[in-house]
Design an enzyme around this catalytic site. Structure first.
Site, PDB file in Angstrom:
ATOM      1  N   ARG A  21      12.028  -6.455  -0.009  1.00 39.80           N
ATOM      2  CA  ARG A  21      12.868  -7.517  -1.090  1.00 39.80           C
ATOM      3  C   ARG A  21      13.187  -6.790  -2.244  1.00 39.80           C
ATOM      4  O   ARG A  21      13.926  -7.615  -3.087  1.00 39.80           O
ATOM      5  CB  ARG A  21      11.713  -8.557  -1.236  1.00 39.80           C
ATOM      6  CG  ARG A  21      11.514  -9.615   0.134  1.00 39.80           C
ATOM      7  CD  ARG A  21      10.340 -10.263  -0.111  1.00 39.80           C
ATOM      8  NE  ARG A  21       9.229  -9.609   0.426  1.00 39.80           N
ATOM      9  CZ  ARG A  21       7.705 -10.065   0.524  1.00 39.80           C
ATOM     10  NH1 ARG A  21       7.964 -11.538   0.420  1.00 39.80           N
ATOM     11  NH2 ARG A  21       6.924  -9.264   0.765  1.00 39.80           N
ATOM     12  N   GLU A  78      -5.230  -0.144   2.043  1.00 37.42           N
ATOM     13  CA  GLU A  78      -6.442  -0.749   2.162  1.00 37.42           C
ATOM     14  C   GLU A  78      -7.197   0.351   3.334  1.00 37.42           C
ATOM     15  O   GLU A  78      -8.376   0.360   3.482  1.00 37.42           O
ATOM     16  CB  GLU A  78      -6.293  -2.229   2.567  1.00 37.42           C
ATOM     17  CG  GLU A  78      -8.050  -2.755   2.526  1.00 37.42           C
ATOM     18  CD  GLU A  78      -8.196  -4.096   2.613  1.00 37.42           C
ATOM     19  OE1 GLU A  78      -8.945  -4.928   2.498  1.00 37.42           O
ATOM     20  OE2 GLU A  78      -6.920  -4.837   2.557  1.00 37.42           O
TER      21      GLU A  78
END
Length: 256
Positions: free
Chosen positions: A142, A179
């Site tokens: 984006r 993560e």
């Protein structure tokens, strides 16, 4: 002589004499008020000076906040700018996407609102025009939406920073932690030159891992990263802290 004096004092006074006396009385009052005002003037001056000093102690603080923190905090821009509220309102929040517990910030609704989309671009352009930025580096995917129009408006080139195996030419890459595991961001060799000034842009900052990788990648080849810019910042994920002393500019603050 004394009798004449007593006689004259007992005679009625003429109207002109009464007018003269009234004028003299008024002049005496004016003189008295002027003397009192002159005596109070030093006190007024002292009060005004102290008031000015107190205001001077407050107003520069606001300026300092905007000069130092505005480079690191948004809203910095100007939270009173009415465009900010309209941009925030145009962003749709979808709960439990892409997995339960996540509030997804959907910018596609912002893109559908031509006024809000234009205001978004304008706010970035107003900030970076005239800052000698030669590179706008957009992070996949984006960042590719907001980066090109900003680059064109400020007279800079747009450099896409992509996920692995997306660019066809020779690339340099930078790894960053997720993560669970790691990922990479890549850029074409020769897309930028040492000494250029770059703006790194993405739609959102969460943990800041991708932005950090983009900064390291550009700095490895001698580019000066002036600032990072995002439309949205997710509070609570400490992405800003991860950037260290690198300035971050965002338009909208949102809950993670």
């Amino acid at each position: 002589m004394e009798a004449a004096s007593n006689l004259s004092s007992s005679l009625p006074l003429s109207p002109s004499h009464h007018r003269t006396t009234a004028v003299l009385t008024r002049l005496q009052r004016i003189a008295s008020l002027s003397t009192a005002a002159a005596g109070a003037l030093p006190s007024c001056r002292t009060h005004l000076t102290r008031l000015h000093q107190r205001r001077s102690a407050i107003l520069p603080l606001r300026c300092n906040v905007r000069e130092t923190v505005a480079d690191q905090e948004m809203a910095s821009i100007d939270v009173e700018d009415p465009r900010i509220a309209k941009i925030a309102k145009a962003i749709r929040v979808i709960p439990d996407f892409p997995k339960p517990g996540i509030l997804f910030q959907d910018i596609t609704t912002l893109l559908l609102d031509t006024k809000a989309f234009r205001d978004t671009i304008d706010l970035f352009v107003e900030r970076y025009r005239g800052k000698d930025i030669t590179v706008v580096a957009g992070i996949e995917a984006r960042g590719f939406i907001f980066g090109p129009p900003i680059a064109l408006a400020i007279g800079a080139k747009f450099v896409p920073m992509r996920k692995p195996k997306k660019l066809p030419g020779e690339v340099i890459s930078e790894e960053y932690s997720l993560e669970y595991g790691t990922d990479k961001i890549e850029m074409h060799v020769g897309a930028v030159e040492a000494g250029e000034r770059a703006l790194v842009i993405d739609d959102l900052i969460a943990t800041g891992g991708t932005l950090c990788a983009a900064i390291r990648l550009l700095e490895r080849v001698g580019v000066d990263v002036v600032e990072c810019a995002c439309v949205i910042e997710l509070h609570g994920l400490k992405g800003r802290e991860r950037l260290g002393d690198k300035p971050l500019f965002v338009l909208v603050n949102a809950a993670a």
